[in-house]
Design a protein around this motif. Structure first.
Motif, short mmCIF file in Angstrom:
data_model
loop_
_atom_site.label_atom_id
_atom_site.label_comp_id
_atom_site.label_asym_id
_atom_site.label_seq_id
_atom_site.Cartn_x
_atom_site.Cartn_y
_atom_site.Cartn_z
N LEU A 1 0.81 -1.22 0.00
CA LEU A 1 0.00 0.00 0.00
C LEU A 1 0.84 1.27 0.00
N ARG A 2 2.15 1.14 0.19
CA ARG A 2 3.02 2.32 0.13
C ARG A 2 3.99 2.21 -1.06
N ASP A 3 4.98 1.34 -0.96
CA ASP A 3 5.95 1.24 -2.05
C ASP A 3 5.28 0.66 -3.30
N GLY A 4 4.37 -0.32 -3.08
CA GLY A 4 3.68 -0.92 -4.22
C GLY A 4 2.83 0.10 -4.94
N GLY B 1 3.47 3.99 9.05
CA GLY B 1 3.38 5.02 8.01
C GLY B 1 4.80 5.49 7.70
N LEU B 2 4.98 5.97 6.48
CA LEU B 2 6.32 6.43 6.09
C LEU B 2 6.42 7.94 6.28
N SER B 3 7.61 8.40 6.62
CA SER B 3 7.83 9.86 6.74
C SER B 3 9.28 10.17 6.38
N ILE C 1 6.27 4.26 13.43
CA ILE C 1 6.70 5.36 12.54
C ILE C 1 7.94 4.88 11.80
N HIS C 2 7.91 5.06 10.49
CA HIS C 2 9.06 4.69 9.66
C HIS C 2 9.62 5.99 9.08
N THR C 3 10.87 6.30 9.38
CA THR C 3 11.45 7.51 8.82
C THR C 3 12.77 7.19 8.11
N PHE C 4 13.08 7.98 7.09
CA PHE C 4 14.23 7.63 6.25
C PHE C 4 14.88 8.86 5.63
N ILE C 5 16.11 8.65 5.18
CA ILE C 5 16.77 9.66 4.33
C ILE C 5 17.79 8.91 3.45
N TRP D 1 14.04 2.96 11.33
CA TRP D 1 14.94 3.86 10.59
C TRP D 1 15.40 3.18 9.29
N SER D 2 15.40 3.93 8.16
CA SER D 2 15.93 3.40 6.89
C SER D 2 17.00 4.33 6.36
N SER D 3 18.17 3.79 6.09
CA SER D 3 19.22 4.53 5.39
C SER D 3 19.02 4.23 3.91
N MET D 4 18.25 5.10 3.25
CA MET D 4 17.89 4.79 1.85
C MET D 4 19.14 4.73 0.97
N ASP D 5 19.11 3.80 0.01
CA ASP D 5 20.24 3.54 -0.88
C ASP D 5 21.45 3.06 -0.07
N ILE E 1 16.02 -1.42 12.18
CA ILE E 1 16.96 -0.77 11.26
C ILE E 1 16.81 -1.42 9.89
N ASN E 2 16.33 -0.62 8.95
CA ASN E 2 16.10 -1.16 7.61
C ASN E 2 17.26 -0.77 6.69
N ILE E 3 17.71 -1.76 5.91
CA ILE E 3 18.86 -1.53 5.02
C ILE E 3 18.37 -1.69 3.58
N PRO E 4 17.88 -0.61 2.97
CA PRO E 4 17.27 -0.77 1.65
C PRO E 4 18.28 -0.86 0.51
N ASP E 5 17.96 -1.76 -0.41
CA ASP E 5 18.68 -1.80 -1.68
C ASP E 5 17.75 -1.08 -2.67
N THR E 6 17.74 0.22 -2.54
CA THR E 6 16.74 1.07 -3.19
C THR E 6 16.70 0.92 -4.71
N VAL E 7 17.85 0.68 -5.31
CA VAL E 7 17.87 0.61 -6.79
C VAL E 7 18.15 -0.80 -7.30
N THR F 1 15.45 -5.99 5.76
CA THR F 1 15.93 -5.88 4.38
C THR F 1 14.79 -5.39 3.48
N HIS F 2 15.13 -4.55 2.52
CA HIS F 2 14.11 -3.96 1.63
C HIS F 2 14.76 -3.92 0.24
N CYS F 3 14.36 -4.84 -0.63
CA CYS F 3 15.08 -4.97 -1.91
C CYS F 3 14.20 -4.66 -3.10
N HIS F 4 14.77 -3.97 -4.05
CA HIS F 4 14.09 -3.73 -5.32
C HIS F 4 14.65 -4.69 -6.36
N ASN F 5 13.92 -4.83 -7.46
CA ASN F 5 14.18 -5.96 -8.36
C ASN F 5 14.82 -5.55 -9.69
O1 KIV Z 1 13.42 1.73 -1.64
C1 KIV Z 1 13.60 2.40 -0.62
O2 KIV Z 1 14.71 2.74 -0.21
C2 KIV Z 1 12.41 2.79 0.13
C3 KIV Z 1 12.63 3.47 1.43
C4 KIV Z 1 11.68 4.58 1.66
C5 KIV Z 1 12.63 2.48 2.52
O3 KIV Z 1 11.31 2.49 -0.27
#
Ligand code: KIV
Ligand code: ZN
Length: 519
Positions: free
Chosen positions: A12-15, A72-74, A96-100, A137-141, A165-171, A200-204
């Protein structure tokens, strides 16, 4: 370390962020309810500051959800975090989920140097933690962030009170060995790592999202962020159904557990596909139409002897009623015999051999051979037995309707005549058939194709009809489109009449069934 892996669903958010996948308020509520019922641990319900609609959806989901934590994301600023809290606070278990973005490319956008960013992370996580005791907390990318700086951001977030602590593989840039090592190293080198859950938060983007997520779990992550059908920006996110089923099927190498009820997978997959408008590709793992379908002769033969020859999981485990063995040009004699027996035709070897030759000939011309094609094949185009035969048809059409059809139809050897009107010549014709032969079958599909070019082209008409869960198709060609339509309709009705005797009600709609799908 616990063997429980938390499932964090962000459909409902990233999707929803994938271009074109916007869902309505009610659709979001419906999907959230399904996620909650299937045992997802955390639902990321939206990005409250993004719009009034997102805020309302997150608040409503927070109020209604029974078991899942609602997140929720912020972005990392106080205004976003406050708005997020306003929305999620109604939940029994808010987060609360916050990131940069912490990589060099992302740091350049707000034009913050490392020290300024470190300070921002400290302030924002502290602020969020003062509002809510469940802060992610997410350290995006993260996977493109310098190791020392990534470690520093994680360290600061933990000290400021983050609980996940979320470690996103944003790209979608990492690969499995790297993904596992990154988490392992963070857990080993960051202070108080044992007090938080790594996620873990992975993109494809390179097709490795699911593998990278599972590798991260091997490295020590205990939360996987994912979406139904892998919905998400660009090539999407890790697919929930893939990680959950992989852990279920390969317990020997991945001895982890989730609380997700896998039998609900097909249902929610279909619903998300419908509401997002993103169809599931036929060959998608677990939820694709072909994931439990076998057409090749060798595979069908194997499946009929022992399902495990070509399936690593049971269709029932994902909410399907069974495997499907569609007949096509790759099918063999064993599958044909099996299908014919199910249709009520017992035949000796010689007769089967004969039908098999005609079946292969038809399958060469047609992608999939349906039950009524087989019935017609057995009857060898013999229309002698047809109960309905079109004897005559005259249709008056033009701009001044209603259009009128006069038809003579032979029913069980006796001619009957009627006149019927309709909204167009085809409708008038079909109404005439209905008047002469009463039936409850519903027209599901009506298609016209021109076989050749030019105004004298032959039109091929295909119709599909359904009655009590039995489906029959009919086809006919004629230079007169209305005559072709009448013959195709009558052809389908004749096949349906045969099917009434040969098959049980629901026999066609039960082939691939989804639990609770209401179909
Ligand atoms: O892909 C990403 O890094 C995200 C963050 C907001 C977690 O969706
Ligand atoms: Zn993402």
């Amino acid at each position: 370390m616990t063997d429980q892996v938390l499932i964090f669903d962000t459909t409902l958010r990233d999707g929803e962020q994938s271009p074109g996948a916007t869902m309505s308020h009610d659709e979001k509520l419906e999907i959230a309810e399904m996620l909650d019922e299937m045992g997802v641990d955390i639902i990321e319900a939206g990005f409250p500051i993004a719009s009034e609609g997102d805020f309302n959806a997150v608040s409503e989901i927070a109020k209604l959800s029974k078991n899942a934590q609602i997140c929720g994301l912020s972005r990392a600023n106080f205004k976003d975090i406050d708005r997020c809290w306003e929305a999620v606070k109604h939940s029994k278990r808010p987060r609360i989920h916050t990131f940069i973005g912490t990589s060099p490319l992302h740091r350049a956008i707000p034009n913050l140097d490392m020290d300024q960013m470190a300070e921002r992370i400290h302030d924002c996580v502290t602020h969020a933690r003062n509002l809510c005791d469940n802060v992610q907390w997410s350290s995006m990318d993260a996977t493109r962030t310098e190791w020392d700086f990534l470690k520093r951001t994680v360290d600061i977030a933990i000290k400021a009170g983050a609980t996940t602590i979320n470690i996103p593989d944003t790209v979608g840039y990492t690969e499995p060995v790297e993904s596992a090592d990154l988490i392992k190293r963070l857990i080993a080198e960051v202070d108080r790592a044992d007090e938080v859950i790594f996620s873990t938060h992975c993109h494809n983007d390179l097709g490795m999202a699911t593998a990278n997520s599972l590798a991260a779990v091997q490295g020590g992550a205990r939360q996987i962020e994912c979406t139904i059908n892998g919905l998400g920006e660009r090539a999407g996110n890790t697919a929930l159904e893939e990680v959950v089923m992989a852990m279920k099927v390969r317990k020997d190498v991945m001895p982890f557990r989730t609380g997700v009820d896998t039998t609900k997978i097909m249902n929610i997959s279909r619903r998300v596909a419908t509401v997002s408008g993103f169809n599931v590709q036929f060959n998608k793992a677990i939820v694709g139409k072909n994931a439990f379908a076998h057409e090749s002769g060798i595979h069908q033969d194997g499946m009929l002897k022992n399902r495990e020859t070509f399936e690593v999981m049971r269709p029932e485990d994902v909410g399907l009623s069974g495997t499907s063995l569609p007949l096509g040009k790759h099918s063999g004699r064993a599958a044909l015999r099996d299908k014919l027996e199910k249709l009520g035709y017992e035949m000796g070897d010689n007769e089967l051999k004969d039908v098999f030759v005609r079946f292969k000939d038809l399958a060469d011309r047609k992608k999939e051979v349906f039950d009524d094609d087989l019935i017609a094949l057995i009857r060898q185009n013999d229309t002698e037995d047809d109960r309905l035969k079109l004897k005559d048809l005259t249709v008056i059409c033009g701009m001044n309707g209603p259009q009128k059809a006069t038809m003579v139809l032979e029913v069980d050897g006796e001619d009957h005549t009627t006149q019927a009107t309709g909204d167009g010549p085809v409708d008038a014709t079909f109404n005439a058939v209905k008047a002469l032969f009463d039936h409850t079958a519903r027209l599901q599909l009506y298609q016209v194709h021109a076989v050749t070019e030019g105004t004298d082209a032959q039109a091929t008409v295909s119709v599909r009809m359904e009655e009590d869960g039995r489906i029959a198709t009919g086809q006919s060609a004629d230079t007169d489109t209305v005559v072709a339509s009448a013959k195709a309709y009558i052809n389908a009705l004749n096949r349906l009449i045969v099917k009434r005797e040969k098959t049980a009600p629901g026999s066609d709609t039960a082939g691939i069934k989804y639990t609770d799908a209401g179909e």
